[in-house]
Scaffold this active site. Structure first.
Site, PDB file in Angstrom:
ATOM      1  N   CYS A   1      -2.302   8.667   2.593  1.00  7.40           N
ATOM      2  CA  CYS A   1      -1.825   8.286   1.261  1.00  7.40           C
ATOM      3  C   CYS A   1      -2.879   8.547   0.199  1.00  7.40           C
ATOM      4  O   CYS A   1      -2.562   8.802  -0.952  1.00  7.40           O
ATOM      5  CB  CYS A   1      -1.398   6.826   1.242  1.00  7.40           C
ATOM      6  SG  CYS A   1      -2.554   5.738   2.055  1.00  7.40           S
TER       7      CYS A   1
ATOM      8  N   GLU B   1       0.884  -1.169   0.000  1.00  5.10           N
ATOM      9  CA  GLU B   1       0.000   0.000   0.000  1.00  5.10           C
ATOM     10  C   GLU B   1       0.912   1.206   0.000  1.00  5.10           C
ATOM     11  O   GLU B   1       1.489   1.554   1.021  1.00  5.10           O
ATOM     12  CB  GLU B   1      -0.881   0.022   1.259  1.00  5.10           C
ATOM     13  CG  GLU B   1      -1.844  -1.133   1.363  1.00  5.10           C
ATOM     14  CD  GLU B   1      -3.033  -1.011   0.439  1.00  5.10           C
ATOM     15  OE1 GLU B   1      -3.102  -0.032  -0.345  1.00  5.10           O
ATOM     16  OE2 GLU B   1      -3.883  -1.902   0.479  1.00  5.10           O
TER      17      GLU B   1
END
Lengths: 293, 493
Positions: B305, B271
């Site tokens: 993110c 990720e």
């Protein structure tokens, strides 16, 4: 006087056209110590041209209706059935028996039919509506990864080839294929099937040539999204994985696969080349569910 | 006439609307002075003998000392995980595994406030966020995956799903506890054991979680927690007896990890970074859209993110959106994370503060126009006021690179095709946002975004049932939902 036979020129397949390789070079794979033909030794430039063609075709292919993609895969099977004798003679020329060749052709046609049927079903089986705790409609579905490189099976030159092309394009990807190096005839002839099967140019591009020369260009090309490798060479696998990191290509390794086994036919082969997209939208009023937008 | 009048009145919310402080109490928090490594169900002294300070980024005060695991420590943790896998965890039925995970979920719920306060102390995030989002979602994540443990055959029909073995997991500092839940819950539900390294600036909730695992009676070695810096993480990545690596962090580090495991058969989930487009169409509900933009970039100080760090405004509504956006920014409260009025807390670390400052400097140097509201920042600690840049281009550094801070880069567009091509013109593909009142337009845009999570008329929403993860260089694999199980399983169809 005996008629002079017309020999076939084996070419590569890029963007729906049949160019000769940019390299101007060829090689002669042998079967029973006899050359199979003058086969194109594709170059890095051919790989790049093929990726451009595949990228150009990708959006249009993915945007076709699933029903349409399904019919086109079915059409490939139809045309292949009609040209079985040509594949039969090439498979035999490449060194297998008549009976084995027949079986391989049968299985190849059936595999195309199998994946044709999945085109409009895998999102139903594997997509999901997710019961989130907030007041939102939330669903996950599959979208194609994009341009997929296929390093096709070395041994199973027709069935192995079709077993990977079919699931990759069923999901809306386009692909650049490196055919079996020692048994390239069926791949070239299969591209002629594709060219007459309503498959838009660029959706499948097929190159012949030397794996050692070309693998690194598949692995390092920044506009290739995924590569599937269907051979057994450990060094090549490591090289592929390492070079793939620069743009985080999705790598699938299919080593020691028995392509005759019906178990290799399954929808997960489609999902291997898909990305999960999850979409959120408020229910009732825009930005529902309290103060946190 | 009315237009002129509106121009004269400027909202000055910060000077007139001072809230009385509303501080969350810290009296009930129990922190040890020194934390050892959690290996084989016990806290053990690090073989390295080294400890490092973990500080409160809002005050720069030391909260506790945390052990730094070296190669031998990591090896001990992997051995403990392997032993637990071979002797206990892989032998347990899915039903029984699930019950342990349910216990963990319940205990987190019971101690939610303590975890929330520690999360805010150690990481700088606002108490409102850790109390209402991070910790409840972490508990929900364990609860959700607990139920999967005995139902895996239904998730992967005709595939015979099996656990992998020992999972090495490396988690980030932006959502410390939540990311640990995202990693550990599916790993345990699928029958794997875990060696986890939390981020060095935010280890405390991980260590509190270790105490909770003891209380839950989780068998020894099923989860091992080794604290430390990147070096500790690399020992996990390179350990030959780790079967799978799950990493959340920057794309740069993710690529390093992928390179180190390239010649192994370790599975991985990555990720990584993002640079998400948040798109406002002219027919959007503008007030809600502005609220969504604020939440998209300033939530968790922009340490997200999937933050909506590239805003695209359709030209016809640019002026009005900018006015509303600046007014709204003026009302944001920056300050003590433990104050319930605070909207934007402290930047997580000095290092990250420097990174954000560097990008703000680059933005100015490249000719972008900066706007920051008037706000007083505390004297101690690490702070950045909410910041936006206009007059940027697709080629601007602050448009291309992930900043991971409360910094928004704003561009305009005229047509749908233009914004689709601009939004997708990035190597990242984690998330995107679209604002429009017209359903067909929303679905057109959401389906055209090359990103793993797309929010229509909302932003930064998370749920255990909802798969999360990126396209392209934002990583591979999904966390959350049914799809999140796959990365921890092997299949013998």
């Amino acid at each position: 006087m005996k008629r002079i036979e017309i020999l076939k020129t084996y070419k590569i397949y890029i963007g729906g056209a049949f160019p000769r390789t940019e390299s101007g070079r060829y090689y002669q794979p042998l079967a029973n110590k006899k050359p199979l033909g003058n086969i194109c030794l594709s170059s890095r430039k051919d790989v790049r041209n093929a990726v451009v063609a595949a990228r150009g075709a990708q959006t249009g292919w993915a945007e076709k209706s699933a029903y349409n993609r399904s019919q086109i895969l079915y059409r490939i099977a139809e045309i292949l059935e009609g040209r079985r004798s040509q594949f039969q003679s090439e498979l035999e020329l490449q060194g297998i028996t008549k009976v084995t060749a027949e079986k391989e052709i049968d299985a190849s046609i059936d595999r195309l039919i199998y994946y044709a049927g999945w085109c409009d079903k895998y999102t139903q089986v594997f997509g999901s509506i997710n019961p989130v705790a907030s007041s939102h409609f939330n669903f996950s579905t599959y979208e194609p990864t994009g341009v997929v490189g296929i390093i096709a099976s070395e041994e199973s030159s027709l069935l192995g080839l079709i077993s990977m092309i079919a699931p990759v394009i069923a999901g809306g990807n386009t692909c650049v294929v490196l055919a079996s190096e020692s048994k390239p005839l069926c791949a070239v002839t299969f591209s002629e099937v594709l060219a007459t099967s309503d498959v838009p140019g660029g959706v499948v591009n097929i190159l012949t040539g030397n794996t050692k020369e070309l693998l690194e260009h598949f692995a390092s090309h920044m506009d290739v999204n995924a590569v599937v490798y269907c051979r057994n060479n450990k060094d090549e696998i490591n090289q592929l994985r390492l070079l793939a990191v620069d743009n985080l290509k999705r790598i699938t390794i299919k080593d020691n696969v028995n392509w005759d086994d019906e178990k290799v036919e399954n929808p997960y082969e489609i999902l291997n080349f898909m990305e999960v997209k999850t979409t959120w939208h408020p229910i009732e009023s825009i930005s529902a569910a309290g103060s946190g937008y | 006439m009315a237009k002129k009048k509106a121009k004269e009145i400027e909202l000055d919310l910060s000077s007139n609307w001072d809230y009385a402080p509303s501080m969350e109490s810290t009296g009930h928090i129990q922190l040890k002075k020194k934390y050892d490594l959690f290996i084989g169900g016990k806290f053990v002294k690090p073989k390295s003998g080294v400890y490092f300070d973990t500080i409160n980024p809002a005050t720069e005060e030391v909260l506790a000392q945390v052990a730094e695991a070296n190669e031998a420590d990591v090896d001990a943790a992997v051995k403990a995980a392997r032993k637990a896998y071979d002797t206990v965890w892989s032998k347990l039925s899915g039903k029984e595994r699930g019950k342990y995970i349910y216990r963990i979920a319940r205990l987190i719920q019971e101690r939610a406030r303590e975890f929330s306060v520690i999360e805010s102390l150690d990481g700088g995030k606002t108490i409102r966020e850790s109390r209402d989002i991070d910790i409840p979602l972490a508990a929900a994540h364990f609860f959700y995956y607990a139920g999967w443990a005995d139902k895996l055959d239904y998730a992967f029909p005709n595939r015979n799903p099996q656990s992998i073995g020992v999972a090495g997991q490396i988690t980030p500092w932006n959502f410390p506890m939540l990311m640990i839940a995202w990693k550990i819950a599916p790993a345990l539900a699928t029958g794997n054991t875990v060696v986890l390294k939390p981020a060095e600036t935010t280890s405390l909730t991980a260590l509190k979680l270790a105490e909770l695992f003891q209380d839950a009676g989780l068998p020894d070695g099923v989860v091992n927690i080794v604290t430390g810096y990147g070096q500790t993480g690399s020992h996990i990545v390179n350990h030959p007896d780790v079967d799978k690596i799950a990493f959340t962090g920057s794309t740069g580090v993710g690529k390093l990890i992928m390179k180190s495991i390239a010649n192994t058969n370790k599975k991985s989930t990555m990720e990584l970074g993002g640079k998400a487009a948040n798109i406002i169409m002219e027919d959007a509900p503008l007030d809600q859209a502005v609220e969504g933009v604020i939440n998209g970039i300033f939530f968790n100080q922009g340490h997200v993110c999937c933050a909506g760090s590239r805003l695209f405004i359709q030209e016809s509504v640019y002026d009005i959106v900018m006015r509303k956006l600046k007014d709204r920014m003026q009302a944001l409260v920056v300050g003590n994370p433990l104050d319930k009025n605070t909207d934007i807390g402290a930047i997580n670390s000095k290092k990250q503060l420097d990174t954000i400052k560097k990008y703000i400097k680059i933005g100015k140097e490249e000719g972008a126009e900066i706007y920051q509201p008037n706000c007083t920042l505390p004297k101690k600690g690490y702070w950045i006021p909410p910041t936006l840049f206009t007059n940027v281009a697709q080629s601007s550094t602050i448009v291309k690179e992930e900043i991971f801070g409360p910094v928004l880069a704003i561009q305009t567009f005229r047509t749908v095709d233009e914004v689709i091509s601009k939004a997708n013109n990035t190597p990242y593909g984690l998330s995107a946002g679209v604002w429009s009142d017209k359903g067909s337009k929303v679905f057109n845009l959401t389906s055209q975004m090359r990103a793993g999570v797309v929010w229509g008329n909302t932003y930064n929403k998370f749920d255990p049932t909802s798969p999360f993860g990126g396209y392209k260089e934002s990583g591979h694999g999904r966390e959350g939902g049914l799809q999140g199980l796959e990365a921890y399983l092997k299949f013998n169809a």
